[in-house]
Design a protein around this motif. Sequence first.
Motif, PDB file in Angstrom:
ATOM      1  N   PHE A 198       0.811  -1.222   0.000  1.00  0.00           N
ATOM      2  CA  PHE A 198       0.000   0.000   0.000  1.00  0.00           C
ATOM      3  C   PHE A 198       0.839   1.265   0.000  1.00  0.00           C
ATOM      4  O   PHE A 198       0.289   2.370   0.007  1.00  0.00           O
ATOM      5  CB  PHE A 198      -1.018   0.011   1.147  1.00  0.00           C
ATOM      6  N   PHE A 199       2.174   1.150  -0.034  1.00  0.00           N
ATOM      7  CA  PHE A 199       3.036   2.318  -0.238  1.00  0.00           C
ATOM      8  C   PHE A 199       3.383   2.488  -1.717  1.00  0.00           C
ATOM      9  O   PHE A 199       4.166   3.364  -2.071  1.00  0.00           O
ATOM     10  CB  PHE A 199       4.338   2.187   0.564  1.00  0.00           C
ATOM     11  N   LYS A 215       6.635 -15.047  -8.655  1.00  0.00           N
ATOM     12  CA  LYS A 215       7.580 -14.654  -9.707  1.00  0.00           C
ATOM     13  C   LYS A 215       6.868 -13.716 -10.665  1.00  0.00           C
ATOM     14  O   LYS A 215       5.706 -13.947 -11.030  1.00  0.00           O
ATOM     15  CB  LYS A 215       8.082 -15.879 -10.490  1.00  0.00           C
ATOM     16  N   ASP A 216       7.545 -12.632 -11.050  1.00  0.00           N
ATOM     17  CA  ASP A 216       6.941 -11.732 -12.018  1.00  0.00           C
ATOM     18  C   ASP A 216       7.201 -12.239 -13.435  1.00  0.00           C
ATOM     19  O   ASP A 216       7.747 -13.336 -13.625  1.00  0.00           O
ATOM     20  CB  ASP A 216       7.445 -10.297 -11.828  1.00  0.00           C
ATOM     21  N   TYR A 276       3.926  -3.132  -9.524  1.00  0.00           N
ATOM     22  CA  TYR A 276       4.288  -3.823  -8.272  1.00  0.00           C
ATOM     23  C   TYR A 276       3.065  -3.948  -7.366  1.00  0.00           C
ATOM     24  O   TYR A 276       2.776  -5.028  -6.828  1.00  0.00           O
ATOM     25  CB  TYR A 276       5.404  -3.060  -7.569  1.00  0.00           C
ATOM     26  N   HIS A 277       2.335  -2.850  -7.211  1.00  0.00           N
ATOM     27  CA  HIS A 277       1.138  -2.859  -6.377  1.00  0.00           C
ATOM     28  C   HIS A 277       0.098  -3.816  -6.931  1.00  0.00           C
ATOM     29  O   HIS A 277      -0.507  -4.605  -6.182  1.00  0.00           O
ATOM     30  CB  HIS A 277       0.561  -1.447  -6.288  1.00  0.00           C
ATOM     31  N   ALA A 278      -0.115  -3.774  -8.240  1.00  0.00           N
ATOM     32  CA  ALA A 278      -1.143  -4.624  -8.861  1.00  0.00           C
ATOM     33  C   ALA A 278      -0.820  -6.107  -8.689  1.00  0.00           C
ATOM     34  O   ALA A 278      -1.701  -6.919  -8.367  1.00  0.00           O
ATOM     35  CB  ALA A 278      -1.267  -4.280 -10.343  1.00  0.00           C
ATOM     36  N   ARG A 279       0.451  -6.480  -8.897  1.00  0.00           N
ATOM     37  CA  ARG A 279       0.841  -7.890  -8.774  1.00  0.00           C
ATOM     38  C   ARG A 279       0.709  -8.385  -7.331  1.00  0.00           C
ATOM     39  O   ARG A 279       0.179  -9.475  -7.092  1.00  0.00           O
ATOM     40  CB  ARG A 279       2.278  -8.077  -9.271  1.00  0.00           C
TER      41      ARG A 279
END
Length: 314
Positions: free
Chosen positions: A119-120, A258-259, A125-128
């Motif tokens: 949430f920062f 893993k992205d 990154y936030h979506a994943r």
Amino acid sequence: MEVLPTLVYINMFLCTLLSYWLWKDEKMKHKQRAKLPPGTMGWPYIGETLQMYSQDPNVFFAAKQQRYGDIFKTNLLGCPCVMLASPEAVRFVLVTHSHLFKPTYPKSKEKMIGPSALFFHQGDYHARLRKLVQNSLSPETIRKLVPDIEAIAISALESLANQQVTKTFCQTKKFAFEVGILSIFGQLNIRYREELKENYCIVEKGYNSFPTNIPGTAYQKAMVARKRLDQILNEIISERKEKKLLENDLLAHLLNFKDEKGQTLTEIQIADNIIGILFAAQDTTASALTWIIKYLHDDQKLLEAVKVTIFLRF
């Protein structure tokens, strides 16, 4: 021959001075156009933090609202901010014009929770991470935890049996924390669970304290406890990897993440997100449970209807 360089330097200085003056003038005009709501900012950096902590925060904000209205400015924990105290204003920010706002937190809070907490962040990154958390806490997963959650609830109620008066919100916070630990780690070793609880409580007490590292202050104690939480979580992660345990809890999802480039999460990122999720879920869950208990207590017909529904379902 020496006059020409001198004139060049003088012209450069005057141009720089003129540019600065024009920039300052434009900045002042912009400030005049973007008027801030009424309110006071208090002392430099400290703002009105000491005033808020010298009394009940609810009294502090109620006095501000009465004096300046539902929208006012102030400075808390070293951060200039605008406070919203009406449903319409909150709806404007969170619903109708959310694209105009970026969620930010005081640096002291980011440092305490962990800068990698989802949430920062915004963007990929936030979506994943958000999708990963939602998948690991899906209704199907939670349904399998119901017997364990029920056991936690029964144990909590039994511990209150001999108490004549209890603070519901405090008890539901403890309950929410235990369920959070269960959801994140599954059946965790009791030593780890108690160490997490002890240090987490210290961090929570210092979360809204003034950010000063003077030994003995709530903030300094919280930062020491936060480092200890990292150590405990690293031990848990190392043990999980060493034993190659196959679990379906949130920690397993974080470890297996893993992205698209094949990059995994670091232990620091995992620790920050675990602490962040505990913080994000505890107070909101406890508040909801407290209101549910109140409404069920105040409305006996509603309570009976809920009992019948539960009986028929099981």
